[in-house]
Design an enzyme around this catalytic site. Structure first.
Site, PDB file in Angstrom:
ATOM      1  N   TYR A 146      41.514  38.219  47.631  1.00 58.79           N
ATOM      2  CA  TYR A 146      42.224  39.247  46.595  1.00 58.79           C
ATOM      3  C   TYR A 146      43.548  39.665  47.507  1.00 58.79           C
ATOM      4  O   TYR A 146      44.311  40.206  46.931  1.00 58.79           O
ATOM      5  CB  TYR A 146      41.162  40.426  47.020  1.00 58.79           C
ATOM      6  CG  TYR A 146      40.150  40.337  45.907  1.00 58.79           C
ATOM      7  CD1 TYR A 146      39.295  39.517  45.758  1.00 58.79           C
ATOM      8  CD2 TYR A 146      40.151  41.554  45.009  1.00 58.79           C
ATOM      9  CE1 TYR A 146      38.151  39.232  44.811  1.00 58.79           C
ATOM     10  CE2 TYR A 146      39.053  41.587  44.055  1.00 58.79           C
ATOM     11  CZ  TYR A 146      38.012  40.469  43.905  1.00 58.79           C
ATOM     12  OH  TYR A 146      37.183  40.582  42.866  1.00 58.79           O
ATOM     13  N   ASP A 227      26.481  29.274  46.028  1.00 57.22           N
ATOM     14  CA  ASP A 227      26.170  28.634  44.726  1.00 57.22           C
ATOM     15  C   ASP A 227      24.251  28.754  44.925  1.00 57.22           C
ATOM     16  O   ASP A 227      23.892  29.126  43.789  1.00 57.22           O
ATOM     17  CB  ASP A 227      26.300  27.317  44.184  1.00 57.22           C
ATOM     18  CG  ASP A 227      26.331  26.430  45.552  1.00 57.22           C
ATOM     19  OD1 ASP A 227      25.924  26.801  46.785  1.00 57.22           O
ATOM     20  OD2 ASP A 227      26.394  25.048  45.515  1.00 57.22           O
ATOM     21  N   ASP A 255      27.826  41.744  40.488  1.00 59.15           N
ATOM     22  CA  ASP A 255      27.696  41.784  39.049  1.00 59.15           C
ATOM     23  C   ASP A 255      26.270  41.187  38.779  1.00 59.15           C
ATOM     24  O   ASP A 255      25.383  41.704  37.830  1.00 59.15           O
ATOM     25  CB  ASP A 255      28.875  41.087  38.250  1.00 59.15           C
ATOM     26  CG  ASP A 255      29.845  42.079  37.973  1.00 59.15           C
ATOM     27  OD1 ASP A 255      29.825  42.957  38.614  1.00 59.15           O
ATOM     28  OD2 ASP A 255      30.336  41.879  36.840  1.00 59.15           O
TER      29      ASP A 255
HETATM   30  C1  IPM Z   1      34.940  45.207  41.112  1.00 58.10           C
HETATM   31  C2  IPM Z   1      35.906  45.210  40.065  1.00 58.10           C
HETATM   32  C3  IPM Z   1      37.141  44.726  40.783  1.00 58.10           C
HETATM   33  C4  IPM Z   1      36.862  43.897  42.032  1.00 58.10           C
HETATM   34  C5  IPM Z   1      38.397  44.547  39.825  1.00 58.10           C
HETATM   35  C6  IPM Z   1      38.286  45.758  38.724  1.00 58.10           C
HETATM   36  C7  IPM Z   1      39.760  44.458  40.645  1.00 58.10           C
HETATM   37  O1  IPM Z   1      35.532  43.867  39.392  1.00 58.10           O
HETATM   38  O2  IPM Z   1      34.935  46.543  41.987  1.00 58.10           O
HETATM   39  O3  IPM Z   1      33.763  44.645  41.501  1.00 58.10           O
HETATM   40  O4  IPM Z   1      36.972  42.632  41.554  1.00 58.10           O
HETATM   41  O5  IPM Z   1      36.811  44.136  42.879  1.00 58.10           O
HETATM   42 MG    MG Z   2      33.376  43.391  40.144  1.00 54.79          MG
END
Ligand code: IPM
Ligand code: MG
Length: 360
Positions: A146, A227, A255
């Site tokens: 990132y 994975d 997620d």
């Molecule tokens: C999260 C989001 C962010 C990330 C995005 C919006 C930049 O997906 O907080 O998980 O990737 O960290």
């Molecule tokens: Mg995210």
């Protein structure tokens, strides 16, 4: 106590869910005799529209001067919003990355808990859910791909892009320490997730995490490839207590973790630094498709406010009370449309917030 909270409503459903979290905080303040003051800070799309950039220096400094930050959500529809015609560093998400880096919020805690009332909403089979699961993803938040160097260029007539994923041992050590400390207050298990069969950063990650583990002999450490971890999370989520991982793996796995709990509308998060300062936000996004329609689930934001009371203000009793209130309201059969299966009394954002506040 007195505390000053920077409030970033953001975009989409952000303002609606923040309003409900403030409703609950105000009730806590009244019942327990605290004073919370709020400082509005612009970030994301609304800041682009107002100042031409997603996070101004002034906004960052205002946030820094507060005791904690409560954030709704930032961003819009990637396909239709004009914000996404701008260069990457001027888009809403750049504000989020800017505040994480600017305030050194390197530790991201994302709890994944299956509320028993939400069993129906969970996509996993009953035999996998068993007695339910409760784990937390500890995601490194200010390093890795990132924030590594990146560029797009033309080489030998071909368009090419490069992203780099740097980590130094200090960055790994400090997040690993967080994970072990969190594990000590839970079931004392850390599963460190990496891609050590391919990546140098992961090999260093594994080494440093093992070194840190020596200082926590009461905590069990296991290592897992990312994975495999993605698979294990749907095969047997009960096995996890604390999942420690780097920035991008943590983005993806958190997620997945939220989905197996039934709804991303329920999950809170905390982004922390070394002291008590932290930024608290729901794990979900700005959901522009349902914004302004009193449909969004405010629970993730309300639970984020509870995390703020616990981690930044040391108000554990009050945090517990908010969590109990959420649980009671679900128990009584109230639900928002994202968790419809969980109850028979469908309510909107505002009513859900009021019901929870009333229980405090
Ligand atoms: C999260 C989001 C962010 C990330 C995005 C919006 C930049 O997906 O907080 O998980 O990737 O960290
Ligand atoms: Mg995210």
């Amino acid at each position: 106590m007195e505390a000053k909270i920077a409030v970033i409503q953001g975009d989409g459903i952000g303002p609606e869910i923040i309003k409900e979290a403030k409703k609950v905080l105000e009730k806590v303040a009244k019942v327990y005799g605290h004073t919370f003051s709020y400082e509005e800070v612009l970030m994301g799309g609304i800041s682009i529209d107002t100042y031409g950039e997603p996070l101004t220096k002034e906004a960052l400094e205002t946030a820094r001067a507060c005791d904690a930050v409560l954030l709704g959500a930032v961003g819009g529809d990637v396909n239709t919003s004009p914000w996404y015609q701008l260069p990457p560093h001027l888009r809403p998400e750049a504000g989020l990355l800017g505040i994480r880096k600017g305030l050194n919020l390197y530790c991201n805690l994302r709890p994944a808990v299956l509320f028993k009332q939400l069993r129906e909403a969970c996509p996993l089979k009953d035999s996998i859910i068993g007695e339910g699961f409760d784990f937390v993803v500890v995601r490194e938040l200010t390093g890795g791909v990132y924030f590594g160097e990146r560029r797009t260029f033309v080489e030998n007539g071909l368009r090419k892009a490069v992203d780099t994923m740097p980590y130094d041992e200090k960055e790994i050590r400090r997040i690993a320490e967080w994970a072990f400390k969190v594990a000590r207050k839970r079931r004392k298990k850390v599963c460190s997730v990496d891609k050590a069969n391919v990546l140098d950063t992961s090999r260093l990650w594994r080494q440093v995490v093992s070194e840190v583990a020596k200082d926590y002999p009461d905590v069990e450490l296991t290592n897992m490839l990312v994975d495999n971890c993605a698979m294990q999370m749907v095969k047997d989520p009960k096995q996890f207590d604390v999942v420690l991982t780097e920035n991008m793996f943590g983005d993806i796995l958190s997620d997945e973790a939220s989905m197996v709990t039934g709804s991303i509308g329920m999950l809170s998060s905390a982004s922390l630094s070394d002291g008590s300062f932290g930024l608290y936000e729901p794990s979900h996004g700005s959901a522009p498709d349902i914004a302004g329609r009193d449909m969004a689930n405010p629970i993730a934001t309300i639970l984020s406010a509870a995390m703020m009371l616990r981690y930044s203000f040391d108000l554990c009793k009050e945090a517990d009370r908010i969590e109990q209130a959420v649980s009671q309201v679900l128990e009584e059969g109230y639900c928002t449309c994202d968790i419809k299966g969980a109850g028979d009394k469908l309510v909107g954002t505002r009513q859900m917030g009021s019901l929870i506040a009333e229980k405090i």
